[in-house]
Design an enzyme around this catalytic site. Structure first.
Site, mmCIF file in Angstrom:
data_model
loop_
_atom_site.group_PDB
_atom_site.id
_atom_site.type_symbol
_atom_site.label_atom_id
_atom_site.label_comp_id
_atom_site.label_asym_id
_atom_site.label_seq_id
_atom_site.Cartn_x
_atom_site.Cartn_y
_atom_site.Cartn_z
ATOM 1 N N ARG A 60 37.866 -37.532 127.760
ATOM 2 C CA ARG A 60 37.037 -38.533 128.437
ATOM 3 C C ARG A 60 36.602 -39.627 127.474
ATOM 4 O O ARG A 60 36.396 -40.772 127.884
ATOM 5 C CB ARG A 60 35.830 -37.824 129.089
ATOM 6 C CG ARG A 60 34.944 -37.106 128.116
ATOM 7 C CD ARG A 60 34.045 -36.082 128.794
ATOM 8 N NE ARG A 60 34.772 -34.855 129.154
ATOM 9 C CZ ARG A 60 34.221 -33.814 129.771
ATOM 10 N NH1 ARG A 60 32.937 -33.839 130.112
ATOM 11 N NH2 ARG A 60 34.933 -32.752 130.042
ATOM 12 N N LYS A 100 38.923 -24.817 119.204
ATOM 13 C CA LYS A 100 39.387 -23.885 120.224
ATOM 14 C C LYS A 100 39.788 -22.561 119.582
ATOM 15 O O LYS A 100 40.170 -22.527 118.422
ATOM 16 C CB LYS A 100 40.624 -24.473 120.926
ATOM 17 C CG LYS A 100 40.346 -25.657 121.829
ATOM 18 C CD LYS A 100 41.642 -26.171 122.444
ATOM 19 C CE LYS A 100 41.399 -27.376 123.334
ATOM 20 N NZ LYS A 100 40.617 -27.096 124.536
HETATM 21 N N1 BES Z 1 42.707 -30.634 126.888
HETATM 22 C C1 BES Z 1 41.593 -29.855 127.282
HETATM 23 C C2 BES Z 1 41.675 -29.373 128.728
HETATM 24 C C3 BES Z 1 42.801 -28.449 129.060
HETATM 25 C C4 BES Z 1 42.597 -27.094 129.022
HETATM 26 C C5 BES Z 1 44.001 -28.918 129.488
HETATM 27 C C6 BES Z 1 43.603 -26.230 129.374
HETATM 28 C C7 BES Z 1 45.022 -28.064 129.836
HETATM 29 C C8 BES Z 1 44.822 -26.714 129.788
HETATM 30 C C9 BES Z 1 40.314 -30.670 127.140
HETATM 31 O O1 BES Z 1 40.300 -31.597 126.124
HETATM 32 C C10 BES Z 1 39.208 -29.722 126.883
HETATM 33 O O2 BES Z 1 39.227 -29.104 125.865
HETATM 34 N N2 BES Z 1 38.266 -29.639 127.813
HETATM 35 C C11 BES Z 1 37.157 -28.792 127.671
HETATM 36 C C12 BES Z 1 35.939 -29.560 128.112
HETATM 37 C C13 BES Z 1 34.648 -28.887 127.808
HETATM 38 C C14 BES Z 1 34.440 -28.770 126.323
HETATM 39 C C15 BES Z 1 33.525 -29.672 128.449
HETATM 40 C C16 BES Z 1 37.382 -27.573 128.555
HETATM 41 O O3 BES Z 1 37.987 -27.720 129.620
HETATM 42 O O4 BES Z 1 37.010 -26.483 128.161
HETATM 43 MN MN MN Z 2 39.622 -30.772 124.292
#
Ligand code: BES
Ligand code: MN
Ligand code: ZN
Length: 490
Positions: A341, A267
């Site tokens: 997931r 990230k």
């Molecule tokens: N933990 C994050 C989602 C999240 C984002 C929670 C902001 C709370 C606030 C999750 O693991 C994630 O990174 N999801 C990705 C999925 C994508 C790579 C398909 C996302 O939402 O960008």
């Molecule tokens: Mn994530």
């Protein structure tokens, strides 16, 4: 959190006095026990502050009461009686005002109001919930920054409904603490120890799987996420047997990513610290367990936490890796940041085989797309059963932890098909919360009623709300407690 007690009459000594008023109430007539001069002053003060007894509105005055100067708070209840969140909001508004005011005690006088025992309990709950803070690491707060308010006394109402709310507060407190703690303090192993300590003496059964046991069970999806971290993953199951012996438990599963860097699909730096609360789902089901066991609920409940840390190191999984889940289904890991997931998939399979639930509900801070869809007002709900969705939605309304149902179908599901494996863990960004839910749906076994709650927008708040300060909200605890009470107990 402040202490709550109920009393038949106002105590002696120093305290701030609060009086709730409905829109139709006349301020002058609703000030029990105040002298004429004090009543006059309060009426004028309310007018001057344009206090219209609106829900959650507060007017303040200092009046003479029994020979001392007393801070008087008039708090509005509005015109609507049946909004369940009303009384909690009023209680929260009072503590938000008084928390660092210098007052140590708040007396809410309900004498002469028509508040029922459950409404009084809700008001007290709101007052206590809003007072929660976590000042553990703030060693340099000055005098005026430190909370002063220690207790609230509810006068003139029955305490018969207070017990279950007090239990709920215990759960909320635990959830918020777990969610607030940074990832160097709360990681999979220490999460388990915290949960154990919090549940001590309550009769909750613990089962904890370490990485060897998970490997033996074939949990390649969960283990793949954890393998880039020096902090090993854990699967934690807590069981409360308050219902009929042998009756299938209601199973709750929480995403417990104690930190989510994204892994190799790392990230951006900006805001990454917020991924310490990527265990909000696990925090919620753990707090729920505490609430349920504390009030000795007549239901069998299991809370499963899929605990891991998503880090990029030399052993981390790569985009393109294929892992085999406990269900036997294979997954192509397109994006290591779609890790929630993966851990949930194995936790769901394990929980279904272990406990044979009729109902399984997972909570997860799963997708950023959820926050884009619904913001911070509703969590997204995905369900394979309309009746279950309806019950959860109703519990959402009643508890204030609101839910909005989202769609799922075969077309969305197909998007998750992979060229090389049974499915991929990530596709395009369009409908990202829905395709994530469809992915999870592939791990739901025949006949199991399942709902997935994407709480990404709800577990944490960047601004204070009516029942919480900035930070961990405790979302989900009141929702699930209410869902159980209304559908599975008695
Ligand atoms: N933990 C994050 C989602 C999240 C984002 C929670 C902001 C709370 C606030 C999750 O693991 C994630 O990174 N999801 C990705 C999925 C994508 C790579 C398909 C996302 O939402 O960008
Ligand atoms: Mn994530
Ligand atoms: Zn995550």
């Amino acid at each position: 959190m402040i202490k709550v007690s109920f009393a038949a009459s106002r105590p002696e000594g120093a305290y701030a006095l609060a009086i709730p008023l409905r829109s139709e109430d006349n301020v002058a007539e609703r000030l029990p026990g105040l002298e004429a001069g004090a009543r006059n002053l309060a009426v004028r003060a309310a007018e001057a502050q344009r206090f219209e007894r609106e829900a959650g509105g507060v007017a303040e005055a200092f009046v003479e009461d029994g020979g001392q100067v007393r801070r008087l708070l008039l708090v509005g209840l509005g015109a609507q009686r049946d909004d369940p969140a009303l009384y909690e909001k009023a209680g929260g508004a009072l503590t938000a005002r008084l928390l660092t005011s210098g007052e140590t005690k708040l007396v809410v006088d309900l004498t002469g109001t028509d508040l029922r025992a459950d409404e009084a309990a809700r008001l007290a709950f709101g007052a206590a919930a809003r007072s929660w803070r976590y000042d553990q690491y703030r060693t340099k707060l000055n005098r005026k920054q430190k909370p002063t308010l220690e207790e609230v006394v509810i006068v003139g109402a029955a305490d018969s409904e207070w017990g279950s709310k007090a239990a709920l507060l215990e759960g909320l407190d635990l959830t918020r603490a777990l969610v607030t703690e940074p990832a160097n303090i709360v990681y999979p192993e220490s999460f388990v120890e915290r949960a154990r300590a919090a549940m001590d003496g309550l009769g909750v059964e613990f089962e904890v799987l370490d990485e060897k046991q998970m490997a033996a069970l074939g949990m390649g999806a969960l283990l793949g996420v954890g393998q880039g971290s020096v902090r090993p993953p854990r699967l934690l199951a807590m069981r409360w047997n308050g219902g009929k012996t042998g009756a299938a438990p209601v199973v709750f599963i929480g995403k417990g990513m104690t930190f989510d860097t994204g892994g190799i699909s790392i990230k951006p730096a900006l805001g990454m610290e917020s991924m310490k609360w990527d265990m909000g789902g696990a925090g919620a089901v753990t707090g729920l367990m505490k609430a349920v066991a504390t009030r000795k609920a007549k239901v069998n409940v299991v809370a499963v936490c899929a605990l891991a840390e998503n880090m990029p190191d030399g052993n981390a999984q790569r985009p393109g890796d294929v892992v085999t889940s406990m269900s036997g289904q294979t997954i192509e890991v397109i994006n290591t940041d779609a890790e929630g997931r993966l851990v949930l998939a194995d936790a769901m399979t394990w929980a279904q085989r272990q406990y044979k639930p009729e109902v399984m509900v997972d909570l997860a801070t799963l997708t950023g797309a959820m926050v884009i869809s619904l913001g911070h007002e509703y969590a997204g709900m995905f369900a394979n059963d309309d009746a279950l969705a309806g019950k959860l939605e109703a519990a959402g309304k009643a508890s204030g932890d609101k839910l909005w149902r989202m769609p799922m179908n075969d077309e969305y599901n197909k998007i998750m098909d992979s060229q090389i494996a049974d499915m991929k863990n990530s596709a395009s960004r369009e409908g990202g919360s829905i395709t994530a839910a469809c992915f999870l749906g592939r791990f739901v076994e025949e006949g199991v009623k399942w709902a997935h709650l994407d709480i990404a927008g709800m577990a944490w708040s960047d601004k204070a709300g009516s029942l919480y300060d900035k930070g961990a909200t405790g979302y989900g605890v009141a929702l699930l407690d209410r869902y159980l009470a209304d559908n599975h107990e008695g």
